[in-house]
Scaffold this active site. Structure first.
Site, PDB file in Angstrom:
ATOM      1  CG  HIS A 120      -0.332  -0.036   2.547  1.00  0.00           C
ATOM      2  ND1 HIS A 120       0.417   0.990   3.202  1.00  0.00           N
ATOM      3  CD2 HIS A 120      -0.035  -1.069   3.379  1.00  0.00           C
ATOM      4  CE1 HIS A 120       0.633   0.513   4.366  1.00  0.00           C
ATOM      5  NE2 HIS A 120       0.680  -0.956   4.455  1.00  0.00           N
ATOM      6  CG  ASP A 121      -0.443   4.129   1.186  1.00  0.00           C
ATOM      7  OD1 ASP A 121      -1.206   4.961   0.617  1.00  0.00           O
ATOM      8  OD2 ASP A 121      -0.420   3.451   2.339  1.00  0.00           O
ATOM      9  N   GLY A 138       5.307  -1.228   2.578  1.00  0.00           N
ATOM     10  CA  GLY A 138       4.174   0.044   2.301  1.00  0.00           C
ATOM     11  C   GLY A 138       5.099   1.382   2.307  1.00  0.00           C
TER      12      GLY A 138
END
Length: 263
Positions: A120-121, A138
């Site tokens: 994520h991200d 992440g």
């Protein structure tokens, strides 16, 4: 180009008429797929995922799954993929998380080999190459023209500057500045990516400036602040290297004292 009759495509998905979806693939309701993008067999594309034009997504890829983050509670986060990317088998790209801006982003013209993981991200630039089993935790940021050797593992929040390169099985716990080549567990800076720069058309003057950056960062025993100050002087000494100096200076300005750079 057709959507195979065995594919399960939600009627709310937005699929360009020139895109193709392979056998047994599953496309969720919030997915958007652009012109001439091809999706192989048994791929799963879900979540708020937007995919641009002329991408090649191979079989068994999993794109747009929720973050592997126990804090995630169903917020409307996204995965955004640009144009002309090659995404090979069994790659897994997650959507963003509320704590990281909500978007995982991949740029254009990237070559992402089998089993690559983008958590994520993550933010991936343009013209990168990730060899098999490269794994990003992440919030990792990867600049343009970066090459990751097979089985490279990158710790969360680490940044890798443009034109950098890692050797096979490298483990990054710290930021890797632009142009640097690293290797090891944990990764250590070995040199600058001079051959890659030559292949990209860097002049002798620009490469000489990159050599001077390497000396300031790694050879002369300077603090990061003093090394940055010396590097900024190169913009005056070598005007054609001004964009490269700015790239390095801006990167060093964002280095966390707790994380530091690969040494």
């Amino acid at each position: 180009m057709p959507i195979h009759p065995t594919a399960i495509v939600d009627p709310k998905a937005e699929i360009d008429g020139t895109a193709s979806i392979g056998p047994y693939s599953v496309i969720g309701p919030e997915v958007k797929i652009g012109a001439r993008t091809t999706v192989g067999a048994h791929a799963v594309i879900e979540g708020r995922t937007t995919i641009g034009q002329d991408n090649r997504i191979f079989h068994f890829a999993s794109l747009g799954g929720i973050p592997q983050d126990k804090k995630y509670a169903g917020e409307p986060c996204e995965l955004v993929i640009g144009d002309r990317n090659t995404i090979r088998e069994f790659s897994t790209f997650n959507i963003g998380s509320p704590g990281g801006g909500g978007v995982t982003r991949v740029g254009n013209d990237n070559w992402l080999m089998a089993y690559v993981h983008l958590a994520h991200d993550c933010v991936v630039g343009n013209n990168t190459i990730f060899a098999n089993n490269s794994q990003l935790a992440g919030h990792v940021e990867v600049g343009d023209f970066v090459i990751l050797g097979g089985f490279t593992v990158v710790h969360q929040f680490v940044r890798i500057g443009a034109h950098g390169m890692t050797a096979m099985c490298s483990l990054l716990f710290a930021d890797q500045p632009p142009f640097v080549m690293s290797q090891g567990q944990p990764a250590q800076a070995r040199s600058m990516n001079f051959e890659g720069l030559r292949r990209r058309g860097f002049s002798a003057g620009r490469i000489s400036a990159v050599k001077a950056m390497h000396k300031a960062l790694y050879r002369d025993g300077l603090t990061l602040e003093d090394a940055r100050a010396r590097i900024e002087q190169l913009a005056t000494a070598t005007p054609e290297a001004q964009p490269d100096v700015r790239l390095m200076s801006d990167f060093l300005a964002g280095v966390s004292p707790q994380r530091g750079i690969v040494r």
